[in-house]
Design a protein around this motif. Structure first.
Motif, mmCIF file in Angstrom:
data_model
loop_
_atom_site.group_PDB
_atom_site.id
_atom_site.type_symbol
_atom_site.label_atom_id
_atom_site.label_comp_id
_atom_site.label_asym_id
_atom_site.label_seq_id
_atom_site.Cartn_x
_atom_site.Cartn_y
_atom_site.Cartn_z
ATOM 1 N N PHE A 88 42.863 25.485 43.399
ATOM 2 C CA PHE A 88 41.901 24.444 43.046
ATOM 3 C C PHE A 88 41.897 24.128 41.551
ATOM 4 O O PHE A 88 41.195 23.231 41.103
ATOM 5 N N ALA A 89 42.663 24.891 40.781
ATOM 6 C CA ALA A 89 42.719 24.670 39.332
ATOM 7 C C ALA A 89 43.732 23.593 38.962
ATOM 8 O O ALA A 89 43.799 23.169 37.820
ATOM 9 N N CYS A 96 45.392 23.163 49.246
ATOM 10 C CA CYS A 96 45.716 24.314 50.096
ATOM 11 C C CYS A 96 46.936 24.009 50.961
ATOM 12 O O CYS A 96 47.125 22.875 51.402
ATOM 13 N N GLU A 97 47.717 25.038 51.232
ATOM 14 C CA GLU A 97 48.891 24.861 52.085
ATOM 15 C C GLU A 97 48.494 24.615 53.531
ATOM 16 O O GLU A 97 49.180 23.892 54.252
ATOM 17 N N THR A 98 47.390 25.229 53.968
ATOM 18 C CA THR A 98 46.890 24.993 55.333
ATOM 19 C C THR A 98 45.381 24.845 55.321
ATOM 20 O O THR A 98 44.689 25.445 54.492
ATOM 21 N N GLY A 99 44.867 24.021 56.244
ATOM 22 C CA GLY A 99 43.424 23.872 56.434
ATOM 23 C C GLY A 99 42.700 23.115 55.349
ATOM 24 O O GLY A 99 41.471 23.157 55.267
ATOM 25 N N ARG A 104 39.088 20.184 48.135
ATOM 26 C CA ARG A 104 37.819 20.746 47.666
ATOM 27 C C ARG A 104 37.692 22.219 48.040
ATOM 28 O O ARG A 104 38.145 22.636 49.105
ATOM 29 N N LEU A 105 37.023 22.991 47.176
ATOM 30 C CA LEU A 105 36.674 24.362 47.527
ATOM 31 C C LEU A 105 35.542 24.350 48.544
ATOM 32 O O LEU A 105 35.619 25.003 49.580
#
Length: 262
Positions: A88-89, A96-99, A104-105
């Motif tokens: 997230f930086a 993200c690679e998945t999901g 967003r976090l």
């Protein structure tokens, strides 16, 4: 003196009322303990069904070996999944690679990008009635997960996977990261978008939509999960409890997948 007594009485009433409301709130809550037994960090996420509130901000960071406690209303309905390979930086999209949920976090109600293994929950709002939950691979798989109540009752338990779906995933279903590693496995519906795989339109009934070679592969690896829309008998669990444990990469996870993810 009368005024003093009135103030004291009001103060005592306020305390009692606050305690009563607090007890009511606790009695009308369900606790999820989300545990990460993967040999790497994950970013669990939640998304409510329509009309239900967001819980746990919709997503959070969970290091290897740690547990996060989540409080939900006792009638909450929604889904829980884990994201992997997140950063997230950076300004990468997706993060993200998945999901992933729009980079967003805190997903804040957004549904994650498939494929991702989904825990689907329907709490009934009355602890005399059983809650319903299942694990679905209808859109695909990224991590194994188990679900049980805090007492680990057999009838309340959905086990993990016995085989490594990522290492056995056919090339046409694979999701590969920038390093060439398979990080998820799509369902046939997600990969090909055909009615016969997605159980829709003329295939929208259990009689017309049957298991296929891909759903059978999913079922063989993860027998306690939904492998396709009309999986039968439905792998749906009902349980009366106020505390549930959701474990990503449970002990029943295949040793091959542990090795491949290190």
């Amino acid at each position: 003196m009368k005024l003093h007594k009135s103030i004291v009485a009001f103060f005592l009433f306020s305390i009692c009322y606050t305690i009563l409301l607090s007890g009511y709130a606790v009695a009308h809550q369900v606790t999820f303990y989300v545990h990460n037994k993967c040999p790497f960090p994950i970013w669990p996420a939640t998304a409510p069904n329509t009309g239900h509130p967001i819980i746990a901000d919709g997503g959070f960071y969970l290091p290897c070996g740690e547990t996060q406690r989540i409080i939900a209303p006792w009638d909450w309905n929604g889904r829980i999944w884990a994201r992997t390979g997140c950063n997230f930086a950076s300004n990468w999209q997706p993060a993200c690679e998945t999901g992933d949920c729009d980079g967003r976090l805190a997903c804040n109600g957004l549904i994650g990008t498939p494929p991702a293994t989904l825990v689907q929950v329907s709490l009934q709002g009355d602890k005399k009635k059983p809650d319903f939950y299942d694990v679905s691979l209808v859109d695909g798989y990224n991590l194994p997960v188990s679900v049980t109540n805090r007492q680990m009752s057999t009838k309340c338990t959905i086990g993990g996977c016995s085989k490594d779906l990522k290492s056995s995933c056919p090339i046409e279903l694979q999701v590969v990261n920038k390093n060439g590693e398979v990080v998820a496995c799509k369902s046939a519906c997600l990969a090909f978008n055909l009615d016969s795989f997605c159980c829709r339109n003329e295939y929208g009934t259990p009689e017309k939509c049957k298991p296929n070679v891909y759903s059978r592969m999913f079922k063989d690896a993860c027998p306690s999960y939904y492998s396709y829309a009309f999986d039968s008998p439905p792998p749906l669990v009902n349980c009366v409890s106020k505390e549930y444990v959701i474990t990503f990469c449970p002990s029943s996870w295949g040793s091959e997948e542990h090795t491949s993810s290190l």
